[in-house]
Scaffold this motif. Structure first.
Motif, short mmCIF file in Angstrom:
data_model
loop_
_atom_site.label_atom_id
_atom_site.label_comp_id
_atom_site.label_asym_id
_atom_site.label_seq_id
_atom_site.Cartn_x
_atom_site.Cartn_y
_atom_site.Cartn_z
N ARG A 53 0.79 -1.22 0.00
CA ARG A 53 0.00 0.00 0.00
C ARG A 53 0.83 1.28 0.00
O ARG A 53 0.46 2.27 -0.63
CB ARG A 53 -0.93 -0.01 1.22
CG ARG A 53 -1.94 1.11 1.27
CD ARG A 53 -2.98 0.84 2.34
NE ARG A 53 -3.98 1.90 2.37
CZ ARG A 53 -3.93 2.94 3.19
NH1 ARG A 53 -2.91 3.07 4.03
NH2 ARG A 53 -4.88 3.85 3.18
N TYR A 88 -15.72 1.65 3.66
CA TYR A 88 -15.51 2.45 2.45
C TYR A 88 -16.75 2.40 1.57
O TYR A 88 -17.58 1.49 1.66
CB TYR A 88 -14.27 1.99 1.67
CG TYR A 88 -14.31 0.57 1.17
CD1 TYR A 88 -14.84 0.27 -0.08
CD2 TYR A 88 -13.81 -0.48 1.94
CE1 TYR A 88 -14.87 -1.04 -0.56
CE2 TYR A 88 -13.83 -1.79 1.48
CZ TYR A 88 -14.36 -2.06 0.23
OH TYR A 88 -14.39 -3.36 -0.23
N ASN A 132 -14.69 3.99 -9.02
CA ASN A 132 -14.26 4.69 -7.80
C ASN A 132 -14.19 6.19 -8.07
O ASN A 132 -13.15 6.83 -7.91
CB ASN A 132 -12.91 4.15 -7.33
CG ASN A 132 -12.52 4.63 -5.95
OD1 ASN A 132 -13.30 5.29 -5.27
ND2 ASN A 132 -11.30 4.31 -5.54
N ASP A 154 -12.48 8.56 -5.82
CA ASP A 154 -11.09 8.24 -5.55
C ASP A 154 -10.87 7.86 -4.09
O ASP A 154 -9.93 8.30 -3.43
CB ASP A 154 -10.20 9.43 -5.92
CG ASP A 154 -8.73 9.02 -6.11
OD1 ASP A 154 -8.47 7.84 -6.42
OD2 ASP A 154 -7.86 9.88 -5.94
N ASP A 155 -11.76 7.01 -3.58
CA ASP A 155 -11.69 6.59 -2.18
C ASP A 155 -10.45 5.72 -1.95
O ASP A 155 -10.12 4.86 -2.76
CB ASP A 155 -12.95 5.79 -1.82
CG ASP A 155 -13.16 5.70 -0.32
OD1 ASP A 155 -12.64 6.56 0.40
OD2 ASP A 155 -13.84 4.76 0.12
N ASP A 156 -9.76 5.98 -0.86
CA ASP A 156 -8.57 5.20 -0.47
C ASP A 156 -9.02 4.13 0.52
O ASP A 156 -9.48 4.45 1.63
CB ASP A 156 -7.53 6.13 0.16
CG ASP A 156 -6.24 5.41 0.49
OD1 ASP A 156 -6.04 4.28 -0.01
OD2 ASP A 156 -5.43 5.96 1.26
N TYR A 157 -8.91 2.85 0.16
CA TYR A 157 -9.46 1.79 0.99
C TYR A 157 -8.58 0.55 0.94
O TYR A 157 -7.72 0.40 0.08
CB TYR A 157 -10.89 1.45 0.53
CG TYR A 157 -10.96 0.84 -0.84
CD1 TYR A 157 -11.09 -0.54 -1.02
CD2 TYR A 157 -10.92 1.64 -1.98
CE1 TYR A 157 -11.16 -1.10 -2.28
CE2 TYR A 157 -10.99 1.08 -3.25
CZ TYR A 157 -11.11 -0.28 -3.40
OH TYR A 157 -11.18 -0.84 -4.64
N GLU A 158 -8.82 -0.36 1.90
CA GLU A 158 -8.12 -1.64 1.96
C GLU A 158 -9.14 -2.76 2.13
O GLU A 158 -10.08 -2.63 2.91
CB GLU A 158 -7.16 -1.69 3.16
CG GLU A 158 -6.01 -0.71 3.15
CD GLU A 158 -5.22 -0.79 4.44
OE1 GLU A 158 -4.06 -1.22 4.40
OE2 GLU A 158 -5.79 -0.43 5.49
N GLY A 209 -2.56 -2.35 -1.42
CA GLY A 209 -3.17 -1.25 -2.15
C GLY A 209 -4.42 -1.66 -2.90
O GLY A 209 -4.65 -2.84 -3.17
N SER A 210 -5.21 -0.67 -3.26
CA SER A 210 -6.40 -0.87 -4.08
C SER A 210 -6.48 0.24 -5.12
O SER A 210 -5.98 1.35 -4.89
CB SER A 210 -7.67 -0.87 -3.22
OG SER A 210 -7.68 -1.96 -2.32
N GLY A 231 -7.42 3.39 -7.33
CA GLY A 231 -8.12 4.65 -7.12
C GLY A 231 -9.07 4.91 -8.28
O GLY A 231 -9.56 3.98 -8.92
#
Length: 641
Positions: free
Chosen positions: A211, A591, A614, A617-621, A627-628, A630
């Protein structure tokens, strides 16, 4: 998306290509007379089955514009997934909070699992949408008809089949992260022969698997599929199907960027003969299924040898199935299976570049029978039994009961079911350096109750309560001394650990669904509450949530279609808080993802489409420290002839 509650099916069917104007809607109101396949291993009207199932149609798949199957499945009730990085990273799919290796995956009639993996389950990382025409997700314990692993549920995937004398499709798309996806398919249907061939190529630069890393980890996949059905007479036909894929994914080391990568090659093959007797009252199917999964991992920076892992898992399966229409109201389904699984696995390192290769095999034979009948008008009952025999843990007997009661001219349907599931120990759990040949099968009892209500031929509401208790669940036990005799191996050495039947879990929850057909506007939504807990008596984590099982999940999607076939829609997916470890000390934050989609048919041959994934542009796991993707923008064109 069509969602139905059911309990019976397994004859595979393919869907033809729909018109561009039809492909825009993400939601279709399922007819109560629609035939479903996975619950009874034969086609059955949805209002006669008692368990919970969702159907993702070809129209749904095209409307969603999703490239991977995991994303599609996550829009259905009760399904969640976690992934190590972006598309192509190791992917675990869970149904109603069950383990990922407690899900049966069927591809074109063949049970797909990897005997060389730790739990013997299926890794969804390489499963792309490709030429898939239909997916059925059957929830709940289903081992009576589907055998080992069917504790959480069954995912039945069917590739496309031709519907005209000669037809073809082409599609190409590109977008963010250097992503491209090309697909092609061609087929035909005559009086006696139906055939189709398809191929696809997917590439993406990806995101960093770690990440906080800066190096992007890409993924590429090449897939080919084919099928043919030859009717030699009106009563006899021969069936051949095959699906092949080869993928490469880059990944990172522990909490650091690295140049590691893996290669996975998968093949699924099916040969079958179908014979109808007594004017079709008795249908028979004799088939052979074969799966092979080859996996290799490499580290270009490792000394002596760059190979860090090498494994092959094979599964050979003979099966017979009969379906006897006893009368207009009663049907019996029965059959037998002979399964042979093999694995080979080795993990070279710089310190030991040529370690001994672990090899193992095991057999699992099964017999099953199920009877379904309409005892009074509208009330259909189902009962089934299964008997399995495994090379190591011996015999296992289990059963299933279900009821579906159609009232109010089919506008109200009540459903209830009880099912048992089991999972045989994997070859790795039995025979690897951590193996234990005294392992018993994992066992589960599950039940659900549901109601479906249709209003004004436009609205559908559904609610389902489910519960499951799993015992003898296999878990890893660490070794610290010779006090535990299972820790001592040949020569008196102490091993790192071993597998044992020490775990016990329970899950309960509610699935709520609704859909509306408002003419040009189609809307669907679902919500799932899942309470999946560790239930080991006296254990330090008893009562704590199972890792990576979000308690709350919700989906809503809507599409508006104009008279010329142009469409615009959006989908929102909410995933609530979960924990990344058994002790519940590491939290995965909730999220919300918004996707926007549009399509415009130029004529009957060409259609342009595009989407934003997305959008905020949510930052999530979905897995800690991975990482995932964006925000992503993609556009493409489809053509059919």
């Amino acid at each position: 998306m069509k969602t139905i509650l059911l309990s019976t099916a397994a004859a595979l069917c393919g869907l033809s290509t729909t018109a561009w104007a039809e492909s825009a809607s993400p939601v279709a109101i399922a007819s109560v007379s629609e035939l479903v396949i996975t619950a009874n291993r034969s086609p059955q009207a949805a209002d006669k089955v008692g368990q919970s199932i969702s159907v993702v149609t070809e129209k749904d798949i095209k409307a969603a514009q999703a490239s991977d199957v995991s994303t599609l499945l996550a829009t259905t009730p009760g399904v969640s997934f976690s992934r190590n990085g972006g598309v192509g990273g190791s992917t675990a799919l869970r149904i109603r909070g069950a383990e990922t290796d407690q899900t049966v995956v069927i591809v074109d009639g063949v049970k797909l699992n990897d005997p060389s993996s730790t739990g013997g389950g299926y890794n969804f990382s390489n499963l792309l949408a490709g030429d898939i025409a239909r997916i059925e997700i059957l929830r709940g314990a289903q081992s009576t008809l589907w055998g080992s692993q069917a504790i959480g549920g069954v995912v039945n995937i069917v590739t496309a089949s031709a519907d005209s004398p000669f037809e073809g499709e082409l599609s190409a798309e590109g977008g963010s992260m250097g992503t491209s996806y090309f697909r092609a398919g061609v087929g035909g249907k005559t009086e006696r022969l139906t055939w189709r061939l398809a191929a696809g190529r997917y590439e993406t630069g990806g995101v960093s698997s770690y990440r906080l890393g800066s190096e992007k980890d890409g993924y590429e996949n090449t897939g080919v599929s084919g099928r043919a059905l030859l009717a030699v007479t009106d009563a006899m036909s021969f069936d051949v199907r095959g699906v092949y894929s080869k993928g490469r994914n880059d990944f990172d080391g522990f909490l650091t960027d690295s140049r590691d990568y893996g290669e996975t090659e998968e093949f699924v093959g099916y040969l079958g003969v179908n014979l109808d007797l007594f004017d079709g009252a008795l249908t028979n199917r004799l088939a052979y299924g074969y799966t092979r999964t080859d996996r290799q991992n490499f580290n270009p920076d490792q000394a002596v040898t760059t190979t860090t892992f090498d494994a092959r898992g094979e599964n050979k399966r003979w099966e017979y199935q009969g379906v006897w229409a006893i009368s207009d109201a009663w049907t019996a389904t029965f059959g037998g299976e002979i399964e042979d699984s093999r694995m080979r696995t080795v993990s070279p390192s710089a310190f030991n570049p040529t370690p001994p290769v672990a090899r193992a095999k095991a057999g699992l034979d099964g017999l099953y029978a199920q009877v379904q009948g309409e005892v009074v008008p509208g009330l259909t009952l189902t009962a089934g039994l299964r008997r399995d025999s495994h090379d190591t843990f011996g015999d296992k007997t289990l059963g299933q009961l279900a009821a579906a009661w159609s009232l109010n001219e089919g506008n109200t349907i009540l459903r209830a079911s009880f099912g048992q599931g089991f999972k045989a120990p994997s070859l790795y759990q039995l025979y690897s350096e951590y193996g234990n040949t005294t392992l018993e099968a994992e066992e589960a009892d599950a039940w659900d109750f549901g109601v479906e209500q249709r209003l004004m031929d436009r609205f559908v509401l559904r609610a389902t309560w489910f519960q499951r208790e799993t015992t003898n669940q296999i878990d890893y036990v660490s070794c610290s001394s010779a006090a535990d005799p299972m820790c001592v191996v040949a020569g008196g050495a102490i091993r790192w650990g071993y597998y044992d039947n020490t775990a016990r879990t329970k899950a309960k929850g509610v699935e709520l669904e609704g859909s509306a057909d408002l003419g040009p506007l189609q809307v669907a939504a679902n919500y799932t509450w899942t309470d999946a807990q560790n239930d080991v008596a006296g254990g330090a984590n008893r009562g704590k949530a199972l890792a990576r099982r979000p308690e709350h999940q919700a989906n809503i999607q809507a599409t508006y279609t104009w008279a010329n076939g142009a469409s615009f829609g959006g989908a929102v997916r909410y995933v609530g808080k979960s924990f990344d470890n058994a002790a519940n000390t590491t939290t995965l934050q909730p999220y919300t993802l918004l996707d926007l989609r549009a399509a415009y048919p130029v004529n009957e041959t060409f259609e342009f489409y595009g989407r934003v994934e997305n959008a905020f542009d949510d930052d999530y796991e979905t897995t800690r420290n991975y990482g995932s993707p964006g925000r992503g923008l993609y556009a493409g064109v489809r053509a059919k002839f």
